[in-house]
Write an enzyme that holds these catalytic residues in place. Structure first.
Site, PDB file in Angstrom:
ATOM      1  N   SER A 181       0.855  -1.188   0.000  1.00  0.00           N
ATOM      2  CA  SER A 181       0.000   0.000   0.000  1.00  0.00           C
ATOM      3  C   SER A 181       0.891   1.238   0.000  1.00  0.00           C
ATOM      4  O   SER A 181       2.069   1.159   0.378  1.00  0.00           O
ATOM      5  CB  SER A 181      -0.899   0.008   1.241  1.00  0.00           C
ATOM      6  OG  SER A 181      -1.648   1.209   1.331  1.00  0.00           O
ATOM      7  N   TYR A 195      -1.758  -0.964  10.430  1.00  0.00           N
ATOM      8  CA  TYR A 195      -1.848  -1.294   9.007  1.00  0.00           C
ATOM      9  C   TYR A 195      -0.583  -0.847   8.279  1.00  0.00           C
ATOM     10  O   TYR A 195       0.008  -1.609   7.502  1.00  0.00           O
ATOM     11  CB  TYR A 195      -3.084  -0.621   8.403  1.00  0.00           C
ATOM     12  CG  TYR A 195      -3.225  -0.797   6.911  1.00  0.00           C
ATOM     13  CD1 TYR A 195      -3.756  -1.968   6.388  1.00  0.00           C
ATOM     14  CD2 TYR A 195      -2.858   0.216   6.029  1.00  0.00           C
ATOM     15  CE1 TYR A 195      -3.901  -2.137   5.013  1.00  0.00           C
ATOM     16  CE2 TYR A 195      -2.997   0.067   4.659  1.00  0.00           C
ATOM     17  CZ  TYR A 195      -3.523  -1.108   4.161  1.00  0.00           C
ATOM     18  OH  TYR A 195      -3.661  -1.267   2.798  1.00  0.00           O
TER      19      TYR A 195
END
Length: 297
Positions: A181, A195
């Site tokens: 990401s 995350y």
């Protein structure tokens, strides 16, 4: 131009060349249209896509099966959504199968790897895509929330690779593609420290794994999606989506097909000399120094 930029440019050129001879290649045709067999770049190859029931994983599976011609094993925790996705891809002409499995379970992932190899005759491509992204700020985050994130996003990546590795070593064109990401490796966002840590951890894993596996001819790379229009992003609401689009130089949020195209390139024969690299697919979102930079466009 850096390696990521070069990879992106090469990907666009190569995919354009590969797809240019597809039947009905009018501009109005969907990007996942099925090509004639002789133009399919991954014909005869087999792939595993984790987290394949929806979102980016579903987009990857569609790209590999319909535009690549690969046989694809769809994997996710719940079987019902997987079955619906499999029916959809098969209805469009793809060759897929599906299995329920939890990437944080070594037993589950061993079963997936064994079954895929038995069903398709081997494993050539692994897309370690499964992930979770609950939002919790540090002050209220519990140790169990942190552990759950790491178990799925980071341990799940390790187990997906480890269990598929014996079969990948037998492939003449073995490819591993991780879904990281921009959040973590490049940017930060409140509520996603766990995350971000897991997605940065994937890249550390990738760099060493790519060195260790190079002797087997296995490449290991990662795509770093920006804001992509998935079920999760849609749930954030129209105002959020408009704000995100306004922060992206190309003026729109990404689609799952954008990520599927990047994965299709990294899984291709043409990407055989690219390993340990990241390909950021974000519409230029991470480029501006400030909102004022966009106002100058």
């Amino acid at each position: 131009m850096n390696v990521s930029g070069l990879s992106h440019a090469l990907g666009l050129l190569l995919l354009g060349a590969q797809l240019g001879s597809c039947s009905d290649a009018a501009t109005s045709s969907p990007p996942e249209q099925t090509c004639s067999a002789k133009t399919l770049p991954l014909q005869g190859r087999s792939a595993i896509v984790t987290g394949a029931s929806k979102g980016i994983g579903k987009g990857m599976a569609r790209a590999l099966a319909l535009r690549g011609g690969a046989s694809v094993m769809l994997v996710a925790r719940t079987g019902f959504a997987l079955e619906e996705t499999a029916k959809e891809i098969e209805g469009d002409g793809g060759h897929v199968s599906f299995m329920a499995g939890d990437v944080s379970s070594e037993a589950d992932m061993q079963r997936v790897a064994n079954s895929t190899a038995e069903r398709f005759g081997g494993i050539d491509i692994l897309c370690a895509n499964a992930g979770m992204f609950p939002q919790t700020k540090l002050e209220s985050m519990t140790a169990s929330e942190w552990d759950e994130m790491m178990a799925t996003n980071l341990k799940g990546t390790f187990l997906s690779v480890k269990t598929a590795l014996p079969f990948l070593k037998s492939s003449e064109q073995a490819r591993i593609v991780l879904t990281s990401s921009i959040t973590g490796p490049i940017t930060g966002y409140p509520g996603w420290s766990h995350y971000g840590a897991s997605k940065s951890g994937q890249l550390g894993f990738m760099r060493t794994a790519s060195i260790e596996l190079a002797k087997h001819g296995i490449t290991v790379n990662a795509v770093l999606p920006g804001n992509v229009l998935t079920e999760g992003l849609s749930a954030m609401g129209d105002d959020y989506l408009k704000g995100v689009a306004a922060s992206i130089p190309l003026g729109r949020v990404g689609t799952v097909d954008d990520i599927g195209s990047a994965v299709l390139f990294l899984a291709s024969k043409e990407a055989g000399w690219i390993t340990g690299q990241t390909l950021t697919v974000d519409g230029g979102q991470t480029l501006p120094e400030s909102p004022e930079a966009l106002a100058e466009m």
